[in-house]
Design a protein around this motif. Sequence first.
Motif, PDB file in Angstrom:
ATOM      1  N   HIS A  86      -0.504  -8.898   3.849  1.00 35.10           N
ATOM      2  CA  HIS A  86      -0.131  -8.311   2.563  1.00 35.10           C
ATOM      3  C   HIS A  86       0.964  -9.107   1.857  1.00 35.10           C
ATOM      4  O   HIS A  86       1.479  -8.676   0.831  1.00 35.10           O
ATOM      5  N   PRO A  97       0.831  -1.207   0.000  1.00 31.87           N
ATOM      6  CA  PRO A  97       0.000   0.000   0.000  1.00 31.87           C
ATOM      7  C   PRO A  97       0.868   1.262   0.000  1.00 31.87           C
ATOM      8  O   PRO A  97       1.891   1.312   0.681  1.00 31.87           O
ATOM      9  N   THR A 133      -9.745  -8.376  -2.830  1.00 33.36           N
ATOM     10  CA  THR A 133     -10.749  -8.123  -1.798  1.00 33.36           C
ATOM     11  C   THR A 133     -10.278  -8.777  -0.515  1.00 33.36           C
ATOM     12  O   THR A 133      -9.914  -9.959  -0.506  1.00 33.36           O
ATOM     13  N   ASP A 134     -10.278  -7.986   0.562  1.00 32.80           N
ATOM     14  CA  ASP A 134      -9.810  -8.486   1.850  1.00 32.80           C
ATOM     15  C   ASP A 134     -10.945  -9.111   2.653  1.00 32.80           C
ATOM     16  O   ASP A 134     -12.099  -9.143   2.210  1.00 32.80           O
ATOM     17  N   ALA A 183      -2.733   5.248   0.401  1.00 31.29           N
ATOM     18  CA  ALA A 183      -3.612   4.150   0.822  1.00 31.29           C
ATOM     19  C   ALA A 183      -3.734   4.119   2.344  1.00 31.29           C
ATOM     20  O   ALA A 183      -4.838   3.978   2.883  1.00 31.29           O
ATOM     21  N   THR A 207      -0.441  -1.240  -4.300  1.00 27.79           N
ATOM     22  CA  THR A 207      -1.889  -1.185  -4.166  1.00 27.79           C
ATOM     23  C   THR A 207      -2.361   0.195  -3.702  1.00 27.79           C
ATOM     24  O   THR A 207      -1.602   0.941  -3.081  1.00 27.79           O
ATOM     25  N   ASP A 208      -3.626   0.488  -4.001  1.00 27.44           N
ATOM     26  CA  ASP A 208      -4.197   1.771  -3.608  1.00 27.44           C
ATOM     27  C   ASP A 208      -5.041   1.663  -2.335  1.00 27.44           C
ATOM     28  O   ASP A 208      -5.815   2.546  -2.012  1.00 27.44           O
ATOM     29  N   GLY A 209      -4.881   0.550  -1.617  1.00 31.02           N
ATOM     30  CA  GLY A 209      -5.614   0.362  -0.358  1.00 31.02           C
ATOM     31  C   GLY A 209      -4.847  -0.566   0.563  1.00 31.02           C
ATOM     32  O   GLY A 209      -3.885  -1.224   0.159  1.00 31.02           O
ATOM     33  N   LYS A 223      -6.047   6.701   3.864  1.00 30.99           N
ATOM     34  CA  LYS A 223      -7.491   6.457   3.748  1.00 30.99           C
ATOM     35  C   LYS A 223      -8.070   5.786   4.995  1.00 30.99           C
ATOM     36  O   LYS A 223      -9.283   5.765   5.175  1.00 30.99           O
ATOM     37  N   ARG A 275     -13.380  -5.171   1.558  1.00 34.55           N
ATOM     38  CA  ARG A 275     -12.894  -3.962   0.874  1.00 34.55           C
ATOM     39  C   ARG A 275     -12.094  -4.355  -0.363  1.00 34.55           C
ATOM     40  O   ARG A 275     -11.224  -5.219  -0.289  1.00 34.55           O
ATOM     41  N   SER A 276     -12.377  -3.722  -1.497  1.00 36.80           N
ATOM     42  CA  SER A 276     -11.660  -3.997  -2.741  1.00 36.80           C
ATOM     43  C   SER A 276     -10.544  -2.982  -2.933  1.00 36.80           C
ATOM     44  O   SER A 276     -10.734  -1.785  -2.724  1.00 36.80           O
ATOM     45  N   THR A 277      -9.394  -3.486  -3.355  1.00 34.67           N
ATOM     46  CA  THR A 277      -8.197  -2.683  -3.555  1.00 34.67           C
ATOM     47  C   THR A 277      -7.592  -3.041  -4.899  1.00 34.67           C
ATOM     48  O   THR A 277      -7.442  -4.227  -5.205  1.00 34.67           O
TER      49      THR A 277
END
Length: 187
Positions: A112, A80, A156-157, A84, A180-182, A87, A161-163
């Motif tokens: 991760h 991330p 998707t975690d 990310a 990643t953006d999340g 957020k 949540r989708s990243t």
Amino acid sequence: MPFVNRLKTATLAAAVAIGATGFAGKPAMADHHGSHGQAESNIVQTAMGTGVHETLVTAVKAADLVDTLSGPGPFTVFAPTDTAFAKLPDGTVASLVMPANKDQLTDILTYHVIAGNVSSADLAALVRRHGGSASIETLAGEELSARLSGDTIVITDGAGRSTAVTQADVRTSNGTIHVTDGVFLPG
């Protein structure tokens, strides 16, 4: 199961092919290769050099994972960006890096990481073989779900949540980084 044992026993069936560069996204990292195409920097060194993963590096240090993620691996890290992490709700990162929360931080960070050197082509092939969505086991012992949205890998975690993977296939001396953006959070 202790972290070291999970690290030694974690596997991923999809880690069968290495290579293929790929998916669209604005570069957040450069490949760190020498003259022969061999990656010179490990995962931690590469993340330290991007300028957009300072929060991740701080967290890796707070969780005492520098030696592990600098080790031989190979590992695949969904990394991330600072944006990310920003957020997350206010105070989340500051709380997680406190020594009292080291175990929780370690669980989040190892959520991760997957065992093996898994390229975007490997992930895409896994998704296709499993009819559009595939589960991936992480070093935390939890699963992530991968799917494709056009040319973008979406993870998707456990919290639903989708990243998106914004840059895939950053090769390092001990594995691969997918930016990643999340931030992934277990369910």
